[in-house]
Design an enzyme around this catalytic site. Structure first.
Site, short mmCIF file in Angstrom:
data_model
loop_
_atom_site.label_atom_id
_atom_site.label_comp_id
_atom_site.label_asym_id
_atom_site.label_seq_id
_atom_site.Cartn_x
_atom_site.Cartn_y
_atom_site.Cartn_z
N ARG A 105 -34.93 -32.34 -21.29
CA ARG A 105 -35.47 -32.02 -22.62
C ARG A 105 -37.00 -31.92 -22.56
O ARG A 105 -37.66 -32.72 -21.90
CB ARG A 105 -35.04 -33.08 -23.64
CG ARG A 105 -33.54 -33.07 -23.82
CD ARG A 105 -33.05 -33.84 -25.03
NE ARG A 105 -31.60 -33.97 -24.93
CZ ARG A 105 -30.73 -33.01 -25.25
NH1 ARG A 105 -31.16 -31.85 -25.72
NH2 ARG A 105 -29.43 -33.20 -25.09
N ASP A 106 -37.51 -30.92 -23.28
CA ASP A 106 -38.95 -30.72 -23.36
C ASP A 106 -39.58 -31.92 -24.07
O ASP A 106 -39.06 -32.41 -25.08
CB ASP A 106 -39.26 -29.42 -24.11
CG ASP A 106 -40.68 -28.96 -23.89
OD1 ASP A 106 -40.88 -27.91 -23.25
OD2 ASP A 106 -41.62 -29.65 -24.36
N ILE A 107 -40.72 -32.38 -23.57
CA ILE A 107 -41.39 -33.56 -24.14
C ILE A 107 -41.98 -33.24 -25.51
O ILE A 107 -42.22 -34.16 -26.30
CB ILE A 107 -42.48 -34.06 -23.15
CG1 ILE A 107 -42.81 -35.52 -23.40
CG2 ILE A 107 -43.73 -33.19 -23.21
CD1 ILE A 107 -43.62 -36.16 -22.28
N ASN A 134 -42.05 -17.85 -19.73
CA ASN A 134 -43.46 -17.50 -19.84
C ASN A 134 -44.05 -17.29 -18.45
O ASN A 134 -43.85 -18.12 -17.56
CB ASN A 134 -44.23 -18.62 -20.54
CG ASN A 134 -43.82 -18.80 -21.99
OD1 ASN A 134 -43.49 -17.83 -22.66
ND2 ASN A 134 -43.84 -20.03 -22.47
N VAL A 168 -47.26 -24.98 -17.20
CA VAL A 168 -46.81 -25.69 -16.00
C VAL A 168 -46.39 -24.63 -15.00
O VAL A 168 -45.49 -23.81 -15.27
CB VAL A 168 -45.63 -26.64 -16.31
CG1 VAL A 168 -45.16 -27.32 -15.02
CG2 VAL A 168 -46.02 -27.69 -17.34
N HIS A 226 -39.70 -22.06 -15.10
CA HIS A 226 -38.72 -22.76 -15.94
C HIS A 226 -38.26 -21.82 -17.03
O HIS A 226 -39.02 -21.02 -17.56
CB HIS A 226 -39.32 -24.03 -16.55
CG HIS A 226 -40.68 -23.84 -17.15
ND1 HIS A 226 -41.83 -23.81 -16.39
CD2 HIS A 226 -41.07 -23.64 -18.44
CE1 HIS A 226 -42.87 -23.62 -17.19
NE2 HIS A 226 -42.44 -23.50 -18.43
N HIS A 252 -37.07 -21.86 -20.82
CA HIS A 252 -36.94 -22.63 -22.05
C HIS A 252 -35.63 -22.21 -22.72
O HIS A 252 -35.39 -21.01 -22.92
CB HIS A 252 -38.07 -22.29 -23.04
CG HIS A 252 -39.44 -22.69 -22.62
ND1 HIS A 252 -40.07 -23.81 -23.11
CD2 HIS A 252 -40.33 -22.10 -21.79
CE1 HIS A 252 -41.28 -23.89 -22.59
NE2 HIS A 252 -41.48 -22.86 -21.79
P1 5GP Z 1 -44.84 -23.52 -20.46
O1 5GP Z 1 -45.95 -23.69 -21.45
O2 5GP Z 1 -45.36 -23.61 -19.04
O3 5GP Z 1 -43.99 -22.30 -20.67
O4 5GP Z 1 -43.85 -24.72 -20.69
C1 5GP Z 1 -44.10 -26.00 -20.21
C2 5GP Z 1 -43.35 -26.96 -21.08
O5 5GP Z 1 -43.32 -28.20 -20.41
C3 5GP Z 1 -43.98 -27.21 -22.45
O6 5GP Z 1 -43.07 -26.82 -23.47
C4 5GP Z 1 -44.28 -28.70 -22.45
O7 5GP Z 1 -44.03 -29.30 -23.70
C5 5GP Z 1 -43.37 -29.22 -21.37
N1 5GP Z 1 -43.86 -30.40 -20.69
C6 5GP Z 1 -45.13 -30.62 -20.25
N2 5GP Z 1 -45.22 -31.81 -19.65
C7 5GP Z 1 -43.98 -32.36 -19.70
C8 5GP Z 1 -43.43 -33.60 -19.24
O8 5GP Z 1 -44.12 -34.44 -18.64
N3 5GP Z 1 -42.11 -33.83 -19.47
C9 5GP Z 1 -41.32 -32.91 -20.13
N4 5GP Z 1 -40.05 -33.25 -20.31
N5 5GP Z 1 -41.80 -31.74 -20.57
C10 5GP Z 1 -43.11 -31.47 -20.36
#
Ligand code: 5GP
Ligand code: ZN
Length: 116
Positions: free
Chosen positions: A31-33, A89, A98, A102, A104
């Site tokens: 799950r997303d944080i 993304n 990140v 991944h 979403h």
């Molecule tokens: P991006 O912005 O790269 O497409 O998505 C990265 C996602 O990783 C974001 O939605 C963010 O909330 C999530 N995220 C960042 N750090 C952590 C973490 O430490 N744990 C979890 N579970 N999600 C994270």
């Protein structure tokens, strides 16, 4: 295969805790944080790949596996019929924060189009 400085490699290895939803031999879903919908799950390959730009045709099965996992998890989360979105993304301009690829998986609420 893994990057010592990568947050998602650490989650995949169990070195940083996460709310794991499901795992396969080649991927981990958690799950997303900072959830942006009632269901917001991230599906990552165990292998470190920074962006979609770094993927070649040899990774087609790996990428397909991420989307099949998203489909299975959507059904298990009860959002398969109401609808869900899968988002990939690529690079900062599209919102990637990140740099370990991944998917979403978002659902459980109505979503607008086009995305921001
Ligand atoms: P991006 O912005 O790269 O497409 O998505 C990265 C996602 O990783 C974001 O939605 C963010 O909330 C999530 N995220 C960042 N750090 C952590 C973490 O430490 N744990 C979890 N579970 N999600 C994270
Ligand atoms: Zn990584």
């Amino acid at each position: 295969m893994s990057d010592a400085d990568c947050l998602f490699c650490k989650i995949a290895a169990g070195a940083i805790p996460a709310d794991i939803v499901k795992q396969g031999p080649d991927w981990v879903a958690f799950r997303d944080i900072s959830p942006q919908a009632p269901t917001h799950v991230l599906i990552i390959p165990r292998q470190h790949i920074a962006t979609l730009n770094d993927v070649g045709p040899e990774k087609a099965d790996l990428l397909g596996g991420l989307f099949l996992a998203a489909k299975e998890i959507a059904a298990e989360e009860g959002i398969a019929e109401s609808g869900y979105r899968t988002v990939f993304n690529c690079n900062a301009g599209a919102g990637q924060s990140v740099f370990h690829i991944h998917v979403h998986l978002l659902g459980g609420r109505d979503m607008g189009w086009p995305p921001g």
